[in-house]
Design an enzyme around this catalytic site. Structure first.
Site, PDB file in Angstrom:
ATOM      1  N   ASN A 142       3.014   6.851  -5.642  1.00 42.80           N
ATOM      2  CA  ASN A 142       3.578   5.771  -4.837  1.00 42.80           C
ATOM      3  C   ASN A 142       3.034   4.438  -5.337  1.00 42.80           C
ATOM      4  OD1 ASN A 142       5.090   4.942  -2.278  1.00 42.80           O
ATOM      5  ND2 ASN A 142       3.116   3.931  -1.993  1.00 42.80           N
ATOM      6  N   GLU A 143       3.935   3.523  -5.690  1.00 40.48           N
ATOM      7  CA  GLU A 143       3.539   2.199  -6.161  1.00 40.48           C
ATOM      8  C   GLU A 143       2.395   2.305  -7.183  1.00 40.48           C
ATOM      9  OE1 GLU A 143       4.827  -0.646  -2.405  1.00 40.48           O
ATOM     10  OE2 GLU A 143       2.724  -0.077  -2.605  1.00 40.48           O
TER      11      GLU A 143
ATOM     12  N   GLU B 153      -1.654  -0.424   8.671  1.00 42.83           N
ATOM     13  CA  GLU B 153      -0.309  -1.016   8.674  1.00 42.83           C
ATOM     14  C   GLU B 153       0.369  -0.914  10.036  1.00 42.83           C
ATOM     15  OE1 GLU B 153       1.312  -0.685   4.203  1.00 42.83           O
ATOM     16  OE2 GLU B 153       0.964   1.265   5.120  1.00 42.83           O
ATOM     17  N   LYS B 154      -0.433  -0.862  11.095  1.00 40.62           N
ATOM     18  CA  LYS B 154       0.167  -0.695  12.422  1.00 40.62           C
ATOM     19  C   LYS B 154       0.937  -1.938  12.890  1.00 40.62           C
ATOM     20  CE  LYS B 154      -4.225  -1.627  14.885  1.00 40.62           C
ATOM     21  NZ  LYS B 154      -5.091  -1.590  13.687  1.00 40.62           N
TER      22      LYS B 154
ATOM     23  N   HIS C 177       2.783  -3.671  10.711  1.00 41.47           N
ATOM     24  CA  HIS C 177       3.900  -3.802   9.774  1.00 41.47           C
ATOM     25  C   HIS C 177       5.159  -3.302  10.481  1.00 41.47           C
ATOM     26  CE1 HIS C 177       6.428  -3.283   6.252  1.00 41.47           C
ATOM     27  NE2 HIS C 177       5.476  -3.728   5.457  1.00 41.47           N
TER      28      HIS C 177
ATOM     29  N   TRP D  53       0.220  -7.870   5.685  1.00 41.91           N
ATOM     30  CA  TRP D  53      -0.782  -8.132   4.655  1.00 41.91           C
ATOM     31  C   TRP D  53      -0.795  -9.575   4.168  1.00 41.91           C
ATOM     32  CZ3 TRP D  53       2.399  -9.531   0.727  1.00 41.91           C
ATOM     33  CH2 TRP D  53       3.679  -8.940   0.679  1.00 41.91           C
TER      34      TRP D  53
ATOM     35  N   GLU E  32      11.580   0.471  -0.663  1.00 40.59           N
ATOM     36  CA  GLU E  32      10.892  -0.161   0.462  1.00 40.59           C
ATOM     37  C   GLU E  32      11.262  -1.632   0.551  1.00 40.59           C
ATOM     38  OE1 GLU E  32       6.655   0.064   0.730  1.00 40.59           O
ATOM     39  OE2 GLU E  32       6.553   2.104  -0.058  1.00 40.59           O
TER      40      GLU E  32
ATOM     41  N   ARG F 178      -6.654   3.264  -0.375  1.00 38.97           N
ATOM     42  CA  ARG F 178      -5.750   4.176  -1.073  1.00 38.97           C
ATOM     43  C   ARG F 178      -5.825   3.892  -2.566  1.00 38.97           C
ATOM     44  NH1 ARG F 178       0.301   1.743   0.425  1.00 38.97           N
ATOM     45  NH2 ARG F 178       0.282   0.129  -1.159  1.00 38.97           N
TER      46      ARG F 178
END
EC number: 3.2.1.23
Length: 658
Positions: free
Chosen positions: A160-161, A366-367, A369, A326, A318, A122
């Site tokens: 985003n971020e 991110e599954k 997370h 991570w 968040e 990303r």
């Protein structure tokens, strides 16, 4: 800090009584339609009031260059509105779709070695790419035109971020933009050559086109070029934020605009105090980092975020319900930590508590997370804890809109000192700016003393100002600190402070340069320590990392501690000088949290600062104050007897109304 505390802050566009918002990132595009209605039902059960939507949806919204598909997003927006859930709608520009990078590979970032950063993750876009900017704003215009008046919409979420993965781009687009930025800053090449000290190593420029970003060089890059590139890179992202924000303000002026900062851990590449005035309200993402000061770091970051927001309420966009994905080892949160983490942010000014994400992903990076609804589903301890938190936040509705109560002590955090103090070619590469600041914060918590973590160029009207490793000190900041002390303030600073000006050029005449006269000391040469070296002080504390060969130049200087061992034996280690109505103290070695806690009482006595907690609670409980509420936050894994106020559960939070 550019935030103007006198300017009213905008908040979410919504009707009704004030409340603390509760929710998460919501990614319905990852799930079949039949899940969506069930999501809204479960959100209502959990007390969810707001979700951030469409953050990584560009490829869904615009599957091909000339084709937009809003049908699914229309359906989700309407479904959420019917369920009484507000939407913070993202502009979806964080991750360009495959068709865009295939058609325009020139938008992809380039690293310092000249390698292209390819799609597959990303944030694969250049902040300075005019091609990317045009496509991004085209998408923003389409979204704002379609949803600007939608009744579910309460805020816009830019990108985003910003800069999480693409802050430093060394492409030709970046080089062109960097030169323009430098022209604006220095006006003439002579001005730039003077600021950068380019006569060193024959770097003097005779044409603007000769200047490039600090790409991989044979040896150490020019330090001021490096500093300016960091400034420029933060500004380039800020410029993108402004471009999206301005278009959103034009098309939907009644909807506030925000973007999620990342005030956490070692994330320092974006100068967030400088960004704060660009958003209608400050938002932040925070994730707990493992280590002995993990809980204190969360409090430190939440505290700093509240002060970046100018003391006004902010949005926790968040954090995690439990484990992240991570870190090298991703540990689940212990019982009570979900509530304690969330309420610590509230204690420091958050009016919204949101998580990544609503439903735990079944695919993708991110599954693993955690989320509000885990893989185990609603019949889980985690979801029950989420529901319980929602109930607690509803009961705290009267907190909404209230300001943080200022403390007597401030810890200054300076982004440019953070950048420069950790550069190469320095006396040691072991120095860690934020760790030193966090150690002072932990020490204050251990003593039961509230402190504000404040941007150095912000507003500080505190009895005591602690400025750890305030390395970059322009003349204006040095003057502010002298006036602060003269007017009765008490300054505490540390090793490697006051050393350089805004151009990373040495304040001559001996260290600590800009603070030499204020402190009444002079240092001719630094004396950093090797990894296995320590020094003992005559007050019983132990120093690591650094020592200074201090010469006292003013007989009024009081020596609070001397070195007992090492090459500096018998030399001053901690000094204090009265000046005007205040004082200035210097700590010349790294003491760690325990050592700082040992010397702080003597340093604070001059200002009359003491703990607001009873002795039995000091160190075990963090006290935070907001409006007429006092937060008692258990820093331990043991129950604590609060007397008349009951029992503070392990890792628990008790909130008392004054």
């Amino acid at each position: 800090m550019t935030t103007d505390n006198t300017t009213p802050r905008r908040w979410l566009r919504r009707a009704g009584a004030p409340r603390l918002e509760f929710g998460a990132d919501y990614n319905p595009e990852q799930w079949p339609r039949e899940v969506w209605a069930d999501d809204v039902r479960a959100m209502r059960e959990a007390g969810v009031t707001v979700v951030s939507l469409a953050i990584f949806s560009w490829a869904r919204i615009q599957p091909r260059p000339e084709v937009y598909d809003f049908a699914w997003l229309d359906e989700v927006m309407d479904l959420l509105h019917a369920g009484g859930i507000s939407v913070d709608l993202a502009t979806a520009t964080a991750s360009p779709p495959p068709w865009l990078t295939a058609r325009h590979p020139e938008i992809l970032p380039v690293d310092k070695f000249g390698n292209t950063v390819w799609p597959g993750g990303r944030q694969h876009w250049r902040p300075t790419s005019p091609v990317f900017r045009a496509h991004a704003l085209r998408l923003v215009r389409a979204l704002a035109t379609r949803y600007g008046k939608h009744p579910a919409l309460v805020a816009w979420h830019v990108n985003n971020e910003l800069g999480c993965h693409n802050v430093y781009d060394y492409s030709e687009d970046a080089a062109t933009a960097f030169r323009t930025w430098l022209r604006d800053r220095y006006v003439t090449l002579d001005g730039l050559n003077e600021a950068w000290g380019t006569d060193f190593w024959s770097q003097r420029y005779s044409d603007w086109d000769q200047i490039i970003p600090p790409r991989q060089a044979a040896t150490h890059p020019n330090p001021t070029q490096n500093l300016d590139f960091k400034r420029f890179s933060s500004d380039a992202l800020k410029d993108h934020l402004r471009a999206e924000r301005d278009l959103l303000h034009e098309l939907s002026p009644d909807v506030p605009v925000t973007t999620n900062f990342m005030v956490m851990g070692l994330m320092n590449t974006m100068n967030y105090p400088d960004w704060a005035a660009e958003v209608d309200f400050v938002s932040n993402d925070h994730y707990v980092l493992p280590g002995p000061q993990a809980r204190d770091e969360l409090s430190f970051s939440a505290n700093l975020t509240g002060n970046i927001a100018g003391g006004k309420p902010w949005f926790l966009m968040e954090h995690s319900t439990s484990a992240v994905n991570w870190q090298p080892i991703n540990v689940a949160k212990k019982p009570g930590e979900l509530h304690r983490d969330s309420l610590t942010h509230v204690a420091h000014g958050a009016d919204a508590v949101c998580f990544f994400q609503w439903r735990q992903s079944r695919a993708g990076a991110e599954k693993y997370h955690s989320a509000m609804v885990p893989h185990a589903g609603e019949d889980s301890a985690l979801f029950r804890s989420v529901v319980s938190l929602g109930e607690r936040l509803r009961d705290l509705a009267d907190l909404a809109g209230s300001d943080r109560v200022p403390a007597d002590v401030a810890i200054l955090v300076d982004w440019e000192s953070w950048w420069v103090s950790e550069n190469d070619s320095h006396p040691t590469d072991r120095l860690r700016y934020r760790q030193e600041a966090l150690d002072w914060y932990t020490a204050l918590l251990d003593l039961g003393i509230r402190a504000d973590v404040v941007p150095a160029n912000g507003v500080w009207n505190h009895r005591v100002v602690i400025a750890p490793i305030l390395h970059v000190v322009p003349a204006e900041l040095a003057g502010r600190l002298r006036e602060y002390v003269a007017d009765g303030g008490h300054l505490i600073t540390t090793y490697f402070s006051g050393i350089v000006d805004q151009n990373d050029q040495i304040w001559l005449g001996g260290y600590p340069g800009a603070f030499r006269d204020l402190l009444g000391i002079r240092i001719e040469e630094f004396a950093p320590l090797l990894d296995d070296e320590t020094v003992e002080l005559d007050n019983g504390t132990t120093g690591t990392l650094w020592t200074d060969r201090i010469e006292v130049t003013d007989p009024a200087v009081e020596i609070l501690a001397r070195y007992k061992t090492g090459d500096q034996a018998e030399r001053p280690a901690i000094t204090r000088r009265e000046a005007g109505a205040g004082s200035a103290a210097y700590v010349s070695t790294r003491l760690g949290p325990d050592g700082v806690a040992a010397v702080l009482p003597g340093l604070l006595d001059a200002a009359g600062v003491t703990s607001e907690l009873p002795p039995a609670l000091r160190g075990r409980v963090e006290l935070a104050r907001r409006g007429d509420h006092r937060f008692l936050i258990n820093r331990t894994s043991e129950p604590i007897d609060l007397g008349e106020d009951g029992i503070l559960e392990p890792r628990g939070v008790v909130i008392l109304r004054s």
